[in-house]
Design a protein around this motif. Structure first.
Motif, PDB file in Angstrom:
ATOM      1  N   ALA A 132       0.864  -1.177   0.000  1.00  0.00           N
ATOM      2  CA  ALA A 132       0.000   0.000   0.000  1.00  0.00           C
ATOM      3  C   ALA A 132       0.906   1.234   0.000  1.00  0.00           C
ATOM      4  O   ALA A 132       2.119   1.128  -0.211  1.00  0.00           O
ATOM      5  CB  ALA A 132      -0.931  -0.020   1.202  1.00  0.00           C
ATOM      6  N   GLY A 134       2.030   5.245   1.690  1.00  0.00           N
ATOM      7  CA  GLY A 134       2.000   6.209   2.771  1.00  0.00           C
ATOM      8  C   GLY A 134       0.923   7.259   2.517  1.00  0.00           C
ATOM      9  O   GLY A 134       0.785   7.759   1.405  1.00  0.00           O
ATOM     10  N   GLY A 149      -1.991   4.145   5.560  1.00  0.00           N
ATOM     11  CA  GLY A 149      -0.673   4.745   5.774  1.00  0.00           C
ATOM     12  C   GLY A 149      -0.718   6.019   6.573  1.00  0.00           C
ATOM     13  O   GLY A 149      -0.005   6.971   6.257  1.00  0.00           O
ATOM     14  N   HIS A 167       4.532  -0.425   2.987  1.00  0.00           N
ATOM     15  CA  HIS A 167       4.105   0.889   2.506  1.00  0.00           C
ATOM     16  C   HIS A 167       5.201   1.548   1.679  1.00  0.00           C
ATOM     17  O   HIS A 167       6.326   1.712   2.145  1.00  0.00           O
ATOM     18  CB  HIS A 167       3.722   1.796   3.677  1.00  0.00           C
ATOM     19  CG  HIS A 167       2.445   1.379   4.340  1.00  0.00           C
ATOM     20  ND1 HIS A 167       2.423   0.498   5.392  1.00  0.00           N
ATOM     21  CD2 HIS A 167       1.152   1.708   4.078  1.00  0.00           C
ATOM     22  CE1 HIS A 167       1.155   0.308   5.761  1.00  0.00           C
ATOM     23  NE2 HIS A 167       0.376   1.030   4.977  1.00  0.00           N
TER      24      HIS A 167
END
Length: 430
Positions: A132, A134, A149, A167
């Motif tokens: 994923a 930030g 995030g 992340h």
């Protein structure tokens, strides 16, 4: 004691403080207007956090829901399925980008949609890791908190979280992170944390919602698609806040001419009634065994009736074009404010369709975020009859999510209130 104060006391005594709310209590609403229990009118530039793309109580949506309640309200699709589920799945399969067979499942919340996208991605690929970004926001369940995030307030004190979630940096031009730097961050994850062959999916918001309305550069999304293709990784577009005509296309990722493997959607889909969906390649969606997907309330007949009406309204009222028109009008007004010396606190204005953000800074040289002015502005605007929301990892961004059905004179009325409220806040600081 006012009715609002009395209800606020009851609220404080009965509801956990972890559920953050505004200090107004709704009594009724219609399209882009809301009235509180004191009878005060507001222009709604929040739309239930992008839920009410078709406005409060759109007549077509309300009529469809009323008709459904006369037939039945619940059977559980697993027990006694119904045509409206199949019809909406067919329509979303056709609307989603990609010239290939697709299938759609329905659940209730955006977090559920993301959870199920991760489930089917892992089941199809046989891999476990998820990447994923930030600043991203994907929900408040344990898995979606792991994907999110942003620590405070969403993850603070709730760990440990599910493993094998990584992340990467999200490109934010105004913060010095361009596409090249963001992609280098992803490469470092592959070098330092997890090999690509263990990654099931990369999940990305084409425009970050809670993270600050940061618009992913189109070339960045295109590079993500290429990286996923190279390594057999699935690309999940989280369109929960960006989808259903909000950005001027049915799905925001269509602006980049990118085809994801899976799309999650919710919010605007149900027109004010709880419904979420995952649409994806048929072979991916079919990976789970019978019984591996679903839920008691998954695909509520009420939500499905509303959503079918929402899609009708988007087409009949050309809401994609309206989103572009509203976003342009708002952006032009905010850029005009930013050009004035008295509003040097405006550090950036950005939008994709009717997802509009105004970022506030202490000064444009240092670009230090100014959350205090946002707090004061939102409170002052509410006093004057305008509902606004903040976002961003530094809470220094005002986001505007007016219903796409809002009359233009109410757009202008809301913008006038915004300017008046900001003028007062700035004046008090000088």
């Amino acid at each position: 004691m006012s009715a609002t104060m009395a209800l606020a006391d009851r609220h404080k005594a009965a509801v956990p403080r972890g559920i953050s709310t505004k200090t107004l209590y709704a009594a009724r609403a219609q399209n882009a207007e809301l009235w509180d229990i004191e009878g005060k009118r507001y222009i709604d530039f929040a739309a239930g956090i992008a839920v009410l793309n078709t406005g409060h109580r759109h007549p077509a949506v309300m009529a469809a829901v009323a008709q459904q309640t006369e037939a039945f309200t619940h059977t559980c699709f697993n027990v006694a399925p119904y045509e409206t589920y199949i019809r909406l799945a067919e329509r979303l399969n056709a609307a989603a980008p990609g010239d290939f067979a697709k299938k759609t499942m329905f659940v209730t919340t955006g977090a559920e949609a993301v959870e199920n996208a991760v489930k089917v991605a892992r089941r199809f690929t046989g891999r476990s890791a998820i990447i994923a970004f930030g600043g991203g926001f994907h929900g408040r369940t344990m898995m979606t908190m792991a994907l999110t995030g942003k620590v405070s307030p969403y993850k603070k004190g709730f760990g440990p979280f599910p493993a094998e979630v990584y992340h990467a940096p999200f490109p934010k031009k105004s913060h010095g992170i361009d596409t090249a730097k963001a992609l280098e961050g992803l490469r470092q994850i592959f070098l330092n944390d997890v090999e690509p062959a263990r990654v099931a999916a990369i999940i990305v918001e084409p425009v970050q919602g809670e993270g600050g309305f940061n618009i992913a550069p189109f070339e960045f999304l295109q590079e993500l698609r290429a990286i996923c293709d190279e390594h057999g990784i699935l690309l999940i577009a989280d369109e929960i806040q960006t989808g259903i005509a909000r950005t001027g296309r049915m799905f925001a990722i269509q602006h980049a001419d990118v085809v994801p493997d899976l799309i999650t959607m919710a919010k605007g889909l149900g027109g004010g009634f709880p419904l979420s969906a995952v649409t994806g390649r048929a072979e991916i969606m079919d990976a789970a065994d019978p019984g591996g997907l679903g839920g008691t309330y998954a695909g509520s007949p009420i939500g499905l009736a509303a959503a079918n009406a929402v899609l009708d309204v988007i087409e009949s009222e050309d809401l994609c074009a309206r989103a572009t028109e509203i976003g342009t009008r708002m952006r032009n007004r905010f850029e005009e404010l930013a050009r004035r010396n008295s509003f040097s606190c405006i550090g950036d204005v950005r939008n994709l369709g009717a997802m509009v953000a105004v970022e506030f800074v202490k000064d444009r040289d240092s670009r230090k975020p100014d959350a205090d002015i946002v707090t004061a502005l939102i409170a002052n605007a509410q006093d004057k009859g305008l509902i606004l929301l903040s976002c961003g990892v530094d809470a220094n961004i005002v986001r505007l999510l007016a219903p796409l059905t809002i009359p233009m004179e109410q757009v202008d009325e809301g913008l006038d209130i915004f300017e008046a409220a900001l003028t007062e806040v700035v004046g008090k600081r000088q």
